[in-house]
Design a protein around this motif. Structure first.
Motif, PDB file in Angstrom:
ATOM      1  N   ALA A  79       1.740   6.881  -6.641  1.00 50.08           N
ATOM      2  CA  ALA A  79       0.656   7.835  -6.922  1.00 50.08           C
ATOM      3  C   ALA A  79       1.114   9.285  -6.780  1.00 50.08           C
ATOM      4  O   ALA A  79       0.614  10.175  -7.477  1.00 50.08           O
ATOM      5  CB  ALA A  79      -0.532   7.574  -5.994  1.00 50.08           C
ATOM      6  N   THR A  80       2.090   9.519  -5.898  1.00 50.08           N
ATOM      7  CA  THR A  80       2.589  10.887  -5.703  1.00 50.08           C
ATOM      8  C   THR A  80       3.784  11.195  -6.591  1.00 50.08           C
ATOM      9  O   THR A  80       4.387  12.262  -6.487  1.00 50.08           O
ATOM     10  CB  THR A  80       2.997  11.111  -4.223  1.00 50.08           C
ATOM     11  OG1 THR A  80       3.993  10.143  -3.862  1.00 50.08           O
ATOM     12  CG2 THR A  80       1.795  10.973  -3.312  1.00 50.08           C
ATOM     13  N   GLY A  81       4.147  10.226  -7.450  1.00 45.56           N
ATOM     14  CA  GLY A  81       5.244  10.463  -8.386  1.00 45.56           C
ATOM     15  C   GLY A  81       6.618  10.151  -7.841  1.00 45.56           C
ATOM     16  O   GLY A  81       7.629  10.429  -8.485  1.00 45.56           O
ATOM     17  N   ASN A  82       6.669   9.561  -6.641  1.00 44.86           N
ATOM     18  CA  ASN A  82       7.963   9.207  -6.049  1.00 44.86           C
ATOM     19  C   ASN A  82       8.350   7.801  -6.513  1.00 44.86           C
ATOM     20  O   ASN A  82       8.254   6.816  -5.764  1.00 44.86           O
ATOM     21  CB  ASN A  82       7.878   9.266  -4.518  1.00 44.86           C
ATOM     22  CG  ASN A  82       9.232   9.167  -3.855  1.00 44.86           C
ATOM     23  OD1 ASN A  82      10.230   8.789  -4.494  1.00 44.86           O
ATOM     24  ND2 ASN A  82       9.303   9.491  -2.582  1.00 44.86           N
ATOM     25  N   LEU A  83       8.807   7.707  -7.749  1.00 39.80           N
ATOM     26  CA  LEU A  83       9.122   6.416  -8.353  1.00 39.80           C
ATOM     27  C   LEU A  83      10.243   5.685  -7.617  1.00 39.80           C
ATOM     28  O   LEU A  83      10.211   4.463  -7.461  1.00 39.80           O
ATOM     29  CB  LEU A  83       9.531   6.610  -9.816  1.00 39.80           C
ATOM     30  CG  LEU A  83       8.419   6.458 -10.865  1.00 39.80           C
ATOM     31  CD1 LEU A  83       8.986   6.755 -12.242  1.00 39.80           C
ATOM     32  CD2 LEU A  83       7.837   5.052 -10.837  1.00 39.80           C
ATOM     33  N   ASP A  84      11.236   6.433  -7.192  1.00 34.65           N
ATOM     34  CA  ASP A  84      12.373   5.838  -6.506  1.00 34.65           C
ATOM     35  C   ASP A  84      11.907   5.078  -5.265  1.00 34.65           C
ATOM     36  O   ASP A  84      12.270   3.918  -5.039  1.00 34.65           O
ATOM     37  CB  ASP A  84      13.364   6.940  -6.124  1.00 34.65           C
ATOM     38  CG  ASP A  84      14.750   6.387  -5.824  1.00 34.65           C
ATOM     39  OD1 ASP A  84      15.012   5.235  -6.208  1.00 34.65           O
ATOM     40  OD2 ASP A  84      15.550   7.089  -5.201  1.00 34.65           O
ATOM     41  N   GLU A  85      11.099   5.734  -4.446  1.00 35.56           N
ATOM     42  CA  GLU A  85      10.582   5.130  -3.221  1.00 35.56           C
ATOM     43  C   GLU A  85       9.614   3.998  -3.534  1.00 35.56           C
ATOM     44  O   GLU A  85       9.599   2.965  -2.853  1.00 35.56           O
ATOM     45  CB  GLU A  85       9.879   6.201  -2.368  1.00 35.56           C
ATOM     46  CG  GLU A  85       9.388   5.709  -1.022  1.00 35.56           C
ATOM     47  CD  GLU A  85      10.519   5.259  -0.105  1.00 35.56           C
ATOM     48  OE1 GLU A  85      10.264   4.392   0.754  1.00 35.56           O
ATOM     49  OE2 GLU A  85      11.644   5.753  -0.251  1.00 35.56           O
TER      50      GLU A  85
ATOM     51  N   SER B  73       0.843  -1.206   0.000  1.00 31.36           N
ATOM     52  CA  SER B  73       0.000   0.000   0.000  1.00 31.36           C
ATOM     53  C   SER B  73       0.877   1.254   0.000  1.00 31.36           C
ATOM     54  O   SER B  73       0.585   2.242  -0.670  1.00 31.36           O
ATOM     55  CB  SER B  73      -0.926   0.012   1.228  1.00 31.36           C
ATOM     56  OG  SER B  73      -1.865  -1.040   1.146  1.00 31.36           O
ATOM     57  N   LYS B  74       1.983   1.189   0.762  1.00 25.56           N
ATOM     58  CA  LYS B  74       2.918   2.324   0.806  1.00 25.56           C
ATOM     59  C   LYS B  74       3.585   2.527  -0.559  1.00 25.56           C
ATOM     60  O   LYS B  74       3.796   3.659  -0.994  1.00 25.56           O
ATOM     61  CB  LYS B  74       3.987   2.092   1.873  1.00 25.56           C
ATOM     62  CG  LYS B  74       3.470   2.208   3.298  1.00 25.56           C
ATOM     63  CD  LYS B  74       4.599   2.003   4.301  1.00 25.56           C
ATOM     64  CE  LYS B  74       4.090   2.119   5.726  1.00 25.56           C
ATOM     65  NZ  LYS B  74       5.161   1.901   6.729  1.00 25.56           N
ATOM     66  N   ALA B  75       3.912   1.413  -1.203  1.00 20.56           N
ATOM     67  CA  ALA B  75       4.540   1.493  -2.522  1.00 20.56           C
ATOM     68  C   ALA B  75       3.589   2.135  -3.527  1.00 20.56           C
ATOM     69  O   ALA B  75       3.994   2.989  -4.329  1.00 20.56           O
ATOM     70  CB  ALA B  75       4.936   0.096  -3.009  1.00 20.56           C
ATOM     71  N   GLN B  76       2.325   1.749  -3.471  1.00 21.45           N
ATOM     72  CA  GLN B  76       1.321   2.315  -4.374  1.00 21.45           C
ATOM     73  C   GLN B  76       1.115   3.804  -4.109  1.00 21.45           C
ATOM     74  O   GLN B  76       0.941   4.592  -5.036  1.00 21.45           O
ATOM     75  CB  GLN B  76      -0.003   1.561  -4.226  1.00 21.45           C
ATOM     76  CG  GLN B  76       0.034   0.145  -4.792  1.00 21.45           C
ATOM     77  CD  GLN B  76      -1.254  -0.606  -4.565  1.00 21.45           C
ATOM     78  OE1 GLN B  76      -1.761  -0.684  -3.432  1.00 21.45           O
ATOM     79  NE2 GLN B  76      -1.818  -1.160  -5.627  1.00 21.45           N
ATOM     80  N   ALA B  77       1.133   4.176  -2.830  1.00 21.89           N
ATOM     81  CA  ALA B  77       0.971   5.584  -2.455  1.00 21.89           C
ATOM     82  C   ALA B  77       2.143   6.406  -2.975  1.00 21.89           C
ATOM     83  O   ALA B  77       1.969   7.526  -3.480  1.00 21.89           O
ATOM     84  CB  ALA B  77       0.857   5.720  -0.941  1.00 21.89           C
ATOM     85  N   ALA B  78       3.353   5.850  -2.864  1.00 23.08           N
ATOM     86  CA  ALA B  78       4.550   6.549  -3.358  1.00 23.08           C
ATOM     87  C   ALA B  78       4.464   6.721  -4.871  1.00 23.08           C
ATOM     88  O   ALA B  78       4.812   7.787  -5.401  1.00 23.08           O
ATOM     89  CB  ALA B  78       5.807   5.761  -2.982  1.00 23.08           C
TER      90      ALA B  78
END
Length: 204
Positions: A168-174, A161-166
């Motif tokens: 969604a906000t454009g933080n591809l690295d995370e 879920s955290k990966a999907q949230a990252a």
């Protein structure tokens, strides 16, 4: 003879004056060149430090050498050596942008692959847990830490879920980093459940 010596001394003085005037005349262009290089380096430094650190360091080293020449009042050396350094400094932003685009594309490709496999892994693990949790399958569950697997599966789902949230906000690295962690946890959990994630049945 005396007159000749006077003329000679006058000539040397005049030559020195010409040289000093020439040097003074090059101070302003030398100063401008250094300023332009510094401005280009400053503008590109953040992205360049991340994506092309060696290239940035090379330009900074050359800039330092130019500044040292300027401090020694060797303006001619600055004017002569600065143009290629300026060109290199001006290319930093473009080079960093190209490297950034390539890095983002690589991350996007990794995310696409992980997004296609991780949810299937998590579903297969949950199905296996449900299967082994049934009384009728008690024999198959022998020797398996089902509670531990349930906890690990829950942690993996939270991380996903955290990966999907990252993402969604454009933080591809995370997003990719977290997704890879989920994948590793999923593989370890599957192993503890004696589940082969590569088997077609695990993805059905």
């Amino acid at each position: 003879m005396h007159r000749s010596n006077r003329i000679g001394r006058f000539g040397l003085v005049s030559l020195a004056a010409i040289i000093l005037t020439a040097c003074a005349g090059q101070k302003e262009p030398a100063e401008k060149l250094i300023g332009d290089i510094q401005a280009s380096v400053t503008a590109a430094s953040t992205e360049a430090a991340k994506y092309i650190p060696e290239q940035l360091m090379d330009v900074q080293t050359q800039l330092a050498a130019l500044k040292a020449s300027f401090d020694k009042k060797d303006y001619a050396a600055v004017v002569s050596n600065a143009p290629p350094v300026l060109a290199a400094a001006q290319s930093l932003a473009t080079a960093a942008a190209e490297k950034k685009d390539a890095a983002l594309k690589a991350l996007d490709d990794k995310w696409t692959a992980l997004a296609g496999s991780v949810p299937e892994y998590l579903t297969a693990i949950q199905n296996r847990i449900d299967f082994l949790g049934k009384k009728a399958n008690k024999k198959a569950a022998a020797g398996i830490d089902l509670d531990g697997a349930k906890s690990a599966s829950s942690d993996a789902m939270s991380l996903w879920s955290k990966a999907q949230a990252a993402f969604a906000t454009g933080n591809l690295d995370e997003a990719v980093k977290t997704a890879q962690e989920v994948k590793s946890k999923a593989e370890a959990t599957a192993s503890s459940l004696k589940l082969d994630l590569s088997a077609p049945s695990a993805k059905s």
